[in-house]
Design a protein around this motif. Structure first.
Motif, PDB file in Angstrom:
ATOM      1  N   ILE A  98      -5.482  -1.274  13.539  1.00 26.50           N
ATOM      2  CA  ILE A  98      -4.929  -0.605  12.698  1.00 26.50           C
ATOM      3  C   ILE A  98      -5.894  -0.013  11.398  1.00 26.50           C
ATOM      4  CG2 ILE A  98      -2.798  -0.598  10.949  1.00 26.50           C
ATOM      5  CD1 ILE A  98      -1.840  -2.678  12.762  1.00 26.50           C
ATOM      6  N   THR A  99      -6.070   1.019  11.195  1.00 27.12           N
ATOM      7  CA  THR A  99      -6.771   1.627  10.308  1.00 27.12           C
ATOM      8  C   THR A  99      -6.208   2.164   9.080  1.00 27.12           C
ATOM      9  OG1 THR A  99      -6.825   3.862  11.202  1.00 27.12           O
ATOM     10  CG2 THR A  99      -8.435   2.363  12.124  1.00 27.12           C
ATOM     11  N   ASP A 100      -4.757   2.274   9.226  1.00 32.27           N
ATOM     12  CA  ASP A 100      -4.057   2.936   7.964  1.00 32.27           C
ATOM     13  C   ASP A 100      -3.537   1.529   7.286  1.00 32.27           C
ATOM     14  OD1 ASP A 100      -2.462   3.955   5.910  1.00 32.27           O
ATOM     15  OD2 ASP A 100      -1.519   5.194   7.390  1.00 32.27           O
ATOM     16  N   PRO A 101      -3.826   1.202   6.050  1.00 35.85           N
ATOM     17  CA  PRO A 101      -3.272   0.035   5.435  1.00 35.85           C
ATOM     18  C   PRO A 101      -2.067   0.134   5.256  1.00 35.85           C
ATOM     19  CG  PRO A 101      -4.804   1.325   3.848  1.00 35.85           C
ATOM     20  CD  PRO A 101      -5.080   1.859   5.231  1.00 35.85           C
ATOM     21  N   ARG A 102      -1.472   1.192   5.107  1.00 36.73           N
ATOM     22  CA  ARG A 102       0.006   1.249   4.990  1.00 36.73           C
ATOM     23  C   ARG A 102       0.760   0.786   6.233  1.00 36.73           C
ATOM     24  NH1 ARG A 102      -0.319   7.469   2.683  1.00 36.73           N
ATOM     25  NH2 ARG A 102      -0.842   7.883   4.833  1.00 36.73           N
ATOM     26  N   ARG A 103       0.093   0.522   7.311  1.00 31.26           N
ATOM     27  CA  ARG A 103       0.626   0.034   8.385  1.00 31.26           C
ATOM     28  C   ARG A 103       0.087  -1.348   8.833  1.00 31.26           C
ATOM     29  NH1 ARG A 103       2.975   3.691  12.116  1.00 31.26           N
ATOM     30  NH2 ARG A 103       2.959   5.819  11.141  1.00 31.26           N
ATOM     31  N   GLU A 104      -0.475  -2.000   7.767  1.00 32.39           N
ATOM     32  CA  GLU A 104      -1.091  -3.259   8.236  1.00 32.39           C
ATOM     33  C   GLU A 104       0.038  -4.222   7.832  1.00 32.39           C
ATOM     34  OE1 GLU A 104      -4.405  -3.738   5.823  1.00 32.39           O
ATOM     35  OE2 GLU A 104      -5.762  -2.787   6.957  1.00 32.39           O
ATOM     36  N   THR A 162       4.601  -0.199  13.450  1.00 29.25           N
ATOM     37  CA  THR A 162       3.465   0.299  14.036  1.00 29.25           C
ATOM     38  C   THR A 162       3.504   0.524  15.708  1.00 29.25           C
ATOM     39  OG1 THR A 162       2.042  -0.709  12.377  1.00 29.25           O
ATOM     40  CG2 THR A 162       0.719   0.199  14.308  1.00 29.25           C
ATOM     41  N   GLU A 183       6.704  10.767   9.482  1.00 29.69           N
ATOM     42  CA  GLU A 183       5.387  10.661   8.725  1.00 29.69           C
ATOM     43  C   GLU A 183       5.599   9.923   7.356  1.00 29.69           C
ATOM     44  OE1 GLU A 183       2.565  10.937  10.411  1.00 29.69           O
ATOM     45  OE2 GLU A 183       3.915  11.300  12.199  1.00 29.69           O
ATOM     46  N   PHE A 184       4.490   9.701   6.748  1.00 26.90           N
ATOM     47  CA  PHE A 184       4.454   8.951   5.313  1.00 26.90           C
ATOM     48  C   PHE A 184       5.465   9.672   4.169  1.00 26.90           C
ATOM     49  CE2 PHE A 184       2.610   8.208   1.180  1.00 26.90           C
ATOM     50  CZ  PHE A 184       2.786   7.078   0.830  1.00 26.90           C
ATOM     51  N   HIS A 198       0.860  -1.197  -0.085  1.00 28.83           N
ATOM     52  CA  HIS A 198      -0.057   0.003  -0.165  1.00 28.83           C
ATOM     53  C   HIS A 198       0.565   1.341   0.138  1.00 28.83           C
ATOM     54  CE1 HIS A 198      -3.702  -2.201   0.507  1.00 28.83           C
ATOM     55  NE2 HIS A 198      -3.099  -3.021   1.435  1.00 28.83           N
ATOM     56  N   SER A 199       2.214   1.121  -0.032  1.00 27.07           N
ATOM     57  CA  SER A 199       2.923   2.438  -0.193  1.00 27.07           C
ATOM     58  C   SER A 199       3.774   2.093  -1.411  1.00 27.07           C
ATOM     59  CB  SER A 199       4.053   2.343   1.160  1.00 27.07           C
ATOM     60  OG  SER A 199       3.264   2.637   2.208  1.00 27.07           O
TER      61      SER A 199
END
Length: 611
Positions: A250-256, A231, A196-197, A162-163
């Protein structure tokens, strides 16, 4: 093959008797231009297989300034390379990058001319072959399926990440198919997990720099740089921690499950790169310091089968491949608990992931661990900036202090070294004395050398390409197969080259090839009976069989020593060949008459000088 070193000097004018008038004109012009001084120019070029982008000069030496040229050995003479050379230049195994590629197999001439114009000081011809030699071979092509340079690969959720990530492909010339297994390289990987991202993406966009860039350019390996972060969760502290705890939402898919996204990025890069002649190995080389080292410290135990070697630094403790503390383990203190929890050990890894820790695969990872000798604060160790687990999660923090100690260098790093020695973990520990958290580059290059050594040890670096052989022979003849072993990396490497006839090995030799150079190797076999025989080099079949008939060869291995008359004839013939090859196009009757007169003048002048 005309690869003889030739020395052109003014005093050789008397050797020209009996050669063609074209040769006389060529030599007399050169000699008149050099009349005031002797010159020593030597060029030696072997017949060779090339990708058309370069030609190898076996040896070159000049004591005069000149214009160096490589051109087609025809009347049209298209020039592939032209450059000025300074007096005193000496070189061996010089790979000359051409200005214009050689389009097809042909005879190529290499010469050195006076800067002001005139005939060459020295010239030599060689066959440059660009052709298909091996069954099913695609002789030349791009090393990888991606263009050289850095490109950004956008996020692809369908592919599992996702990134975005950044892919660097080193600039390597097109290469020839090799008859040995030299077309596999590892992917070098690093991470930018801090911030941050947008900060992480910015930090990841230069995979061609630093340690990874040096490894890539030295060893012809591509690089992937990922802006993944760990995370925040039950492991505490910063957003660098990989949490697998089910109670953390975890709500941000970039952190899943960034460990799985990390693997998905590697597999995506491999599929892109594998479209060239090189293929990417299943296991990667990883490099990172500080937060990037912390990242691989957690990912490696989860996916050890994907990692061949890693270098990690600026962290005190190291992951322990054990579930329990045993009495013989040289821990720093006296732990209250015996279970070593993840991420400092494998104690609860199966509970978190549902899969058992693959200790065997993890123990196969070669490791280089480093730390700056000043990367600690003995006066206030509990508040040291770069100390992991300062107390955000008491259970983990207590386990680390009891097992590894408090001080980053003197206790944690040294205890990790002792425990790894005890557990026979294949790791090297280096303390850079006097250095801070981020050591000077002169120390960090040790990680580069570590990866170069591991790649040289685990991968075949030397390309072996068939050069020439005779496809017809008589009974009793010795057939010679020439191959070229090329090393395009920055480390010396060796390889074994074998020749087989109808599947039976008849000769094998080991050749050492220096960095960025090549060696020509000759393999021989003698045929004692008629028939068609299939030759293979390193197990790769040569396309054309050798046809042996029953007419015995009249040649012998030994020859009588040449007489003086033979030597004079050979010298005359050699000079004739050289001069004729370098004559100007359009030579006619007028020039021939001038040539005869010129030789008479030169001989007369030479006799006068001698008198």
């Amino acid at each position: 093959m005309d690869s003889r070193p030739t020395e052109v000097q003014r005093r050789r004018i008397l050797q020209m008797t009996g050669i063609s008038t074209a040769g006389i004109v060529g030599f007399s012009e050169r000699t008149l231009a050099q009349e005031e001084e002797d010159t020593n120019v030597t060029i030696e070029v072997p017949d060779q297989v090339s990708d058309g982008e370069s030609v190898v000069i076996e040896s070159f030496e000049t004591d005069v300034d000149g214009v160096f040229q490589i051109f087609q050995d025809t009347d049209e003479r298209p020039v592939y390379k032209a450059m000025e050379i300074e007096a005193g230049t000496e070189s061996t195994n010089w790979e000359v990058e051409l200005d214009d590629p050689i389009p097809e197999s042909q005879s190529v001439r290499t010469s050195l001319y006076p800067i002001g114009g005139g005939q060459s000081y020295d010239t030599v011809s060689a066959e440059v072959r660009i052709s298909e030699t091996v069954d099913g071979a695609n002789p030349f092509g791009p090393p990888y399926g991606t263009e050289p340079g850095v490109q950004k690969i956008e996020a692809d959720p369908d592919a599992g990440f996702h990134s975005p990530y950044f892919l660097y492909t080193p600039d390597i010339r097109s290469i020839e198919e090799s008859v040995n297994d030299s077309r596999e390289r590892p992917l070098v990987v690093t991470a930018s997990p801090w911030g941050e991202f947008e900060e992480r993406v910015e930090g990841a966009r230069r995979p061609d720099g630093g340690t990874t860039g040096r490894i890539a350019n030295a060893m012809n390996c591509p690089v992937v740089s990922v802006p993944l972060t760990l995370t925040e969760g039950f492991l505490g502290l910063e957003p660098h921690e990989l949490t697998l705890a089910h109670e953390i939402e975890i709500t941000d898919p970039r952190r899943e499950r960034v460990d799985r996204q990390f693997i998905a990025m590697i597999e995506d890069a491999q599929s892109r790169l594998n479209e060239g002649i090189f293929t990417i190995a299943d296991q990667v080389h990883y490099d990172g310091g500080s937060a990037a080292a912390d990242f691989i410290e957690r990912v490696a135990p989860l996916h050890p089968e994907y990692i061949n070697a890693l270098s990690a630094g600026a962290n005190g403790y190291s992951f322990l491949p054990v579930e329990e503390v045993t009495d013989d383990l040289p821990v720093h203190g006296d732990p209250e608990r015996t279970t070593v929890p993840f991420p400092i050990g494998a104690g609860n890894l199966e509970e978190l992931t549902g899969e058992a820790f693959n200790k065997e695969a993890w123990m196969d990872i070669e490791q280089f661990r480093w730390i700056g000798g000043e990367d600690q604060d003995p006066d206030d160790p509990d508040n040291y900036t770069y100390k992991r687990f300062r107390g955000d999660h008491r259970e983990i923090s207590q386990a680390i202090e009891e097992i590894f100690g408090t001080l980053q260098v003197d206790e944690r790093f040294e205890t990790s070294r002792e425990m790894y020695d005890h557990l026979d973990v294949p790791a090297t520990f280096r303390t850079f004395e006097g250095q801070p958290h981020s050591p000077d580059w002169e120390y960090r290059v040790e990680a580069v050398e570590f990866h170069k050594e591991q790649i040289e040890e685990d991968f075949e670096l030397v390309h072996v390409a068939l050069q020439e052989f005779a496809s017809e022979a008589h009974v009793g003849d010795t057939v010679t197969v020439s191959v070229v072993a090329t090393n395009r990396t920055d480390v010396g490497s060796s390889t074994t080259i074998s020749l087989a006839v109808d599947g039976t090995e008849v000769e094998a030799t080991e050749v050492q090839v220096d960095p960025n150079s090549r060696e020509t190797v000759e393999l021989e076999t003698t045929f004692e009976e008629t028939g068609e025989f299939i030759l293979s080099v390193n197990g790769t079949t040569i396309e054309d069989p050798v046809v042996v008939d029953d007419e015995e060869s009249t040649e012998t291995d030994t020859q009588d020593a040449p007489t003086d008359a033979d030597s004079e004839e050979d010298n005359s013939t050699m000079d004739q060949d050289e001069a004729t090859a370098d004559e100007q196009p359009g030579f006619g009757v007028v020039q021939a008459l001038a040539a005869v007169g010129g030789v008479g003048y030169l001989i007369k002048r030479r006799l006068s000088n001698n008198n």
